[in-house]
Design a protein around this motif. Sequence first.
Motif, PDB file in Angstrom:
ATOM      1  N   ARG A 144       2.641   6.283  -6.979  1.00 25.49           N
ATOM      2  CA  ARG A 144       1.700   7.190  -7.655  1.00 25.49           C
ATOM      3  C   ARG A 144       2.111   8.638  -7.459  1.00 25.49           C
ATOM      4  O   ARG A 144       2.078   9.441  -8.392  1.00 25.49           O
ATOM      5  N   GLU A 145       2.512   8.993  -6.231  1.00 20.06           N
ATOM      6  CA  GLU A 145       2.938  10.365  -5.981  1.00 20.06           C
ATOM      7  C   GLU A 145       4.156  10.726  -6.831  1.00 20.06           C
ATOM      8  O   GLU A 145       4.212  11.795  -7.434  1.00 20.06           O
ATOM      9  N   ARG A 172       1.270   3.940  -3.047  1.00 20.04           N
ATOM     10  CA  ARG A 172       0.960   5.347  -2.779  1.00 20.04           C
ATOM     11  C   ARG A 172       2.144   6.243  -3.161  1.00 20.04           C
ATOM     12  O   ARG A 172       1.977   7.242  -3.887  1.00 20.04           O
ATOM     13  N   HIS A 225       0.823  -1.211   0.000  1.00 21.10           N
ATOM     14  CA  HIS A 225       0.000   0.000   0.000  1.00 21.10           C
ATOM     15  C   HIS A 225       0.860   1.265   0.000  1.00 21.10           C
ATOM     16  O   HIS A 225       0.596   2.201  -0.760  1.00 21.10           O
ATOM     17  N   ILE A 226       1.870   1.282   0.835  1.00 21.66           N
ATOM     18  CA  ILE A 226       2.747   2.456   0.905  1.00 21.66           C
ATOM     19  C   ILE A 226       3.529   2.608  -0.394  1.00 21.66           C
ATOM     20  O   ILE A 226       3.658   3.713  -0.921  1.00 21.66           O
ATOM     21  N   ASP A 254      -6.233   7.305 -13.386  1.00 19.36           N
ATOM     22  CA  ASP A 254      -5.668   7.402 -12.041  1.00 19.36           C
ATOM     23  C   ASP A 254      -6.713   7.100 -10.969  1.00 19.36           C
ATOM     24  O   ASP A 254      -6.843   7.803  -9.982  1.00 19.36           O
ATOM     25  N   GLY A 273      -8.077   4.481  -8.111  1.00 22.29           N
ATOM     26  CA  GLY A 273      -7.532   3.470  -7.213  1.00 22.29           C
ATOM     27  C   GLY A 273      -8.252   2.137  -7.341  1.00 22.29           C
ATOM     28  O   GLY A 273      -9.385   2.068  -7.849  1.00 22.29           O
TER      29      GLY A 273
END
Length: 177
Positions: free
Chosen positions: A74-75, A71, A67-68, A133, A135
């Motif tokens: 994506r950032e 995240r 998950h991290i 984009d 989720g």
Amino acid sequence: MNTAETHAAQVFLAHHDFVKGVALKYAPWPGLMEDIAQQVFLEFMAKESKWDLSNDARPLLATMTRHIAMRLWRERTRQQPVVVQKLADHIRLLAEEREQPPRYEEEIGVLRSCLQKLPEKSRELVELYYYNDIGTPEIAEQVNMKADTVCRALSRVREKLRECIQQSMRQGGSAHA
């Protein structure tokens, strides 16, 4: 640090290399692996009282890391101007071709051809996730699937695209070869 925090830190450190391996798989951007591992450690320690550390911590750490990593990936990739280039970079790095100079234009053309070879459902997932984009939980609702099924399907699609790109590049850089 109290005893529970010390134990949680020891559990994390025992699985640190595992966390880094999972991070590299989901976000193979140079230098991002260490950032992900640090973030996993911080979030793991922030919630240490919630975890049952008497069981194997790897499934928990794998989920947190995934998950991290996604995240942060994506950032980091939102800064890329072309979404297709982002996917090509991700697939190229998953194939561990880091020692070769980038072949973005060639790979993007091959990627487009490989995308056209995918089944319609797979192309839909790619479009929703990478182009729009959106989720995985939202995609799951739209396509009437479970979120973990969407994650696995996207992973399989990335693997198929990687294989298609590698095969096409070996055949002279054209997906039509």
